[in-house]
Structure formats: C-alpha cells, structure tokens
Design an enzyme around this catalytic site. Sequence first.
Site, PDB file in Angstrom:
ATOM      1  N   ASP A  64       0.698  -1.406   0.200  1.00 48.14           N
ATOM      2  CA  ASP A  64       0.143   0.134  -0.195  1.00 48.14           C
ATOM      3  C   ASP A  64       1.157   1.027  -0.063  1.00 48.14           C
ATOM      4  OD1 ASP A  64      -2.480   1.616   0.586  1.00 48.14           O
ATOM      5  OD2 ASP A  64      -1.849   1.654   2.347  1.00 48.14           O
ATOM      6  N   THR A  97      -2.856   5.556  -4.169  1.00 46.61           N
ATOM      7  CA  THR A  97      -1.882   5.821  -3.258  1.00 46.61           C
ATOM      8  C   THR A  97      -0.515   5.618  -4.387  1.00 46.61           C
ATOM      9  OG1 THR A  97      -1.427   4.532  -2.045  1.00 46.61           O
ATOM     10  CG2 THR A  97      -2.570   5.858  -0.271  1.00 46.61           C
ATOM     11  N   THR A  98      -0.408   4.384  -4.896  1.00 47.62           N
ATOM     12  CA  THR A  98       0.683   4.091  -5.160  1.00 47.62           C
ATOM     13  C   THR A  98       0.841   5.815  -6.442  1.00 47.62           C
ATOM     14  OG1 THR A  98       0.911   2.268  -3.995  1.00 47.62           O
ATOM     15  CG2 THR A  98       2.004   2.461  -6.629  1.00 47.62           C
ATOM     16  N   ASP A 394      -8.917  -0.078   2.288  1.00 45.38           N
ATOM     17  CA  ASP A 394      -9.502   0.278   0.874  1.00 45.38           C
ATOM     18  C   ASP A 394     -10.488   0.451   0.570  1.00 45.38           C
ATOM     19  OD1 ASP A 394      -6.884   1.774   1.721  1.00 45.38           O
ATOM     20  OD2 ASP A 394      -5.126   0.294   0.124  1.00 45.38           O
TER      21      ASP A 394
END
Length: 560
Positions: A64, A97-98, A394
């Site tokens: 994550d 997020t990545t 998530d």
Amino acid sequence: MASMLQPQIILLKEGTDTSQGKAQLVSNINACTAVADVVRSTLGPRGMDKLIHDDKGNVTISNDGATIMKLLDIVHPAAKILVDIAKSQDSEVGDGTTTVVLLAGEFLKEAKPFVEDGVHPQNLIRSYRTASYLAIERIKELASSIEGKSLEEKKELLANCAATTLSSKLIGGEKEFFAKMVVDAVIAIGDEDRLNMIGIKKVSGGNMRDSFLVNGVAFKKTFSYAGFEQQPKKFLNPKILILNIELELKSEKENAEIRLSDPSQYQSIVDAEWNIIYDKLDKCVQSGAKVVLSRLAIGDLATQYFADRDIFCAGRVAEEDLQRVAAATGGTVQTSINDVIDEVLGTCECFEEKQVGNERFNIFSGCPSGRTATIVLRGGADQFIEEAERSLHDAIMIVRRALKNSTVVPGGGAIDMEISRYLRDKAREIAGRSQFFINSYAKALEVIPRQLCDNAGFDATDMLNKLRQKHSTGEGAPYGVDINTGGIADSFANFVWEPAVVKINAINAATEAACLVLSVDETVKNPKSESAQGDAAASAMGGRGRGAAPRGRGRGMRRR
C-alpha cells in the site's frame, strides 16, 4: 572605490546552508524521482510487496503506497511533499496512493530536461495546470454512471470496483470473496458517514475463507472475574443496558481519612459502601436489561450478582465498540443508573458469545437500526492479517466513494492511455512552447500502463505500442493492459473498474505536488542551535516521574 569599502551584510545565522537556482531545482526533482522509484514496483495486481523493519523491531509487509510512504521516514524536505499527497489520497478516497506518487514523480521527471535547458518553471507550471484541467474534463466525459440501477445491479457493480482494488493487494487471490463482504458491509451502514461504524476485528489462525461478516457488532470478550462462567451466553431479543460507570467497590481518594469517636461506627461506614454498590446493581436488574455493558470495570461482586440473576455483563469494553453497540441497538450510553427508562435501552434479535479461533467473541446480530457491521478477519501470520486489514480499508473507502459519486471509469491503464492520446491531440491546437510541455505531461501519464506491464513481467514497449494504436482508432477508450494474458483487453467488459473520483483526485494531487516542487528555487536550512539541543537533552533527563508510594487498604465485610 567607495563600493569596495561597503560593509558585508550578514542576513542569516552562521552555519546556515543555502542552495538556490537551477541546480537546487534539479536536486529536488531527483529526490522526488528517487521516492517514486521506491514504490514503483508495488503498482498493480502483479506488484511486489515491501518488508519494512523499523527501529523498534516491528516488521510491516505491505504494498500500500500510503503505508510504505509513512514508514519510510523520509527526511528530504522536497520529497516529503510526495508523502503528504499519498496521505491525502488515502484519507480522501482510500486507494490510488501508489498511482499519485508515481504520477507526481513522472511529471517532474518529464519537466527536468526543460529545466536544465533553461525553461522558466512558471511556464511549465502554467502548462501542467492547463493539461490537468483538460484531463479531468475528459475523465468526466468518459465516466459511466451507476445511478438508476436496482440494488442487486448496484451490488454487482460495486463488487467489481472492490475486486479491482483488492486485486493488487496481498489478499488478491480471494478478491471475489472479500469484495462481496465489503459491499455488504458498506450497504449495511447506509448513509452513515462515520467509517468506524464498520469494525474490523483480527483473529490469528485459520485461513482467509474463515473470515465472516456480522450484520451488527462483534468484539473480543473483555477481562472477566469469577462468576462469569455461570452467566448465560445467548439471548433472543434481549434488552441491553450500556453504561459508563464503575460497578465495583471504590477505593477512597489518596489521603482520605475518617475520624470516628466510637469504634462501633466503623461498621456502619462499611455497610454504607456495600449498600451503594448493591443499590446500583439492583437498579440495573430492575431496568429489565439482560445484557449489561460498561466502558469501566465491572468487579467480581457485580459479576457474581448478575450471574445469579441470569444476566450477562462485560466491563472495560473499548469506547469504539461501545459506541457502535449504542448506534446499532438504539441504546444510549448512561452515566448514571438512576431513573433508567426503556427508551435508553438497546435491543437486538440475538446476542451470543461465540468461539472464533482462540478468542471468545460477543456478537450482537439483527440490530434494529442496522447502521453498523463488523468484519472478523482470519489468517495465518499477524503481518498478513495486518496487511489484509489495510487492504479491506482501501476497498471499503472505494465502495463508499463509488456509492456517493456513482461514476466509474475503466482501469488497467485504459483511462491513462486515453487521456494521454487526448492531450497529444489537444497540444497540436496550442501554439508556442506550451505544446512541448503538454506533450511531456501526456507522456508522463503513460507511466501507469508501462509500470503495470513491467511489474507483470511483460514487454512494456510492445504493449504500449498496441495500446496507442488501439486508442488512436477512436473506439479503444476502454482498452487497457490484460495482466492475465499479456495482451490488451477491454477493461470495462472485463469488469476492471475504478471510481472516477480516484483518478480525478490522483491527477489533481500529483499535478499540484509537481507544480509545488517546480516553484521552489531556493532551500534554506537553519543550523540547530546549541541551546535547543541542550533543552532537548534536559527534557529527556527530566521526564522521569517519581514512583508513587505503594498504598493499600483493608476492607471490612458487610454485616449480614
């Protein structure tokens, strides 16, 4: 001659480090690119995991982006901006997020040659903001709405969004199983905005498929005293009393003293103490409640008292669990047991204490308000369960966003390739140097499908050429990378979807972060003052508290 005799002006404290100009900007870009390279390999269904070992000996295994960025403990001031955008993306939409870190790093990487060639950063910033606006407008055009569908159709669509999110996580192998569970949990809480109404409880042992959803509240059995074993462990339609008071004999405050003129009066004081606790317990029983919960301690006397009257009790229940029980059962937390009326008592269809692995769980199901749900997670290693919890968080965020914003776009790099093609076409209509800058922005967007291919072990160049050709026909907008076959496929038809808000937020945040780094032309680093270091050392030494003197008391028994 007069100018040579001008005194030297000292603005900054001695030892202050300043660096400015083009070299400083390039250095900041390089730092941000290095951070993006750390999380690059975690993107997509075939992304690798990172094992992070901190100074306290804690081990975290995760892919994550936000979790990795938080644990990296980055000290470079410019690179910290990428940590902040990963955190904001996580709190705002929960996923991507990545993606946001990769995009920001790639935008800066594409800007670097222009900066080195002497282009003013403000020209780049202006063009990047224009490109960002055009990209977001194009996403809104391509997004498909899920409004007007029946509940069953909506559930299926939301499950596909959740499965897309989970496919890149450690629990991706069971994504259909967990996607359905997540959708049921989110629909159970309805319009409730508080995310803590969905509880996630972790129990080591068993396998992932042993995880289950409770349409209500479940929490681990709290510390209990003797007499607990004699209490009933299952009730149908019980009344539930929720308290925030102690039900045990209280110690007097420190240094309290009672002066007696007659030793025989001592027994009356002991009796008064016992009468107070028995009065409280009698009132709990008279309320008609069959389950008594309290945030504070329920002592051994109270436990046995309730057991004798077939009442279940649990003390020291966590605040979060207590609030969820109150929300689900319709009860109200009481700070006094005087005048307890039926309206403040909660109820549920079934309460039972159940064994889950090595733990005992108190489960409230069939709650009338139904605005809460609990997912009980099973798994082998503790690190695995921790990562599974982050993955489910998530997925829950994604499903909530999809429900509220109700528009989805194709995943698998399809939307990124389509925006890239659209911006290249738009750039041709713009005169001047902005055309180059918007083209570089369009090229940067291709990092998502390229990285998906690299992480899956496919030839990225060949794949991108196929995608460019398909998207240039005008009908290839939903086509993205097919991770399973190594070719390209219609992501929409394959149910690889993600909420439009995730992509919009990622592009917005990444563009703002890139523009912020480009707008910095000087870094000033103040030296640590010696006095500050001395103060820190003194506070570390002075933080030792005095040990409290041991105290105790003898307690008399109630006279019968």
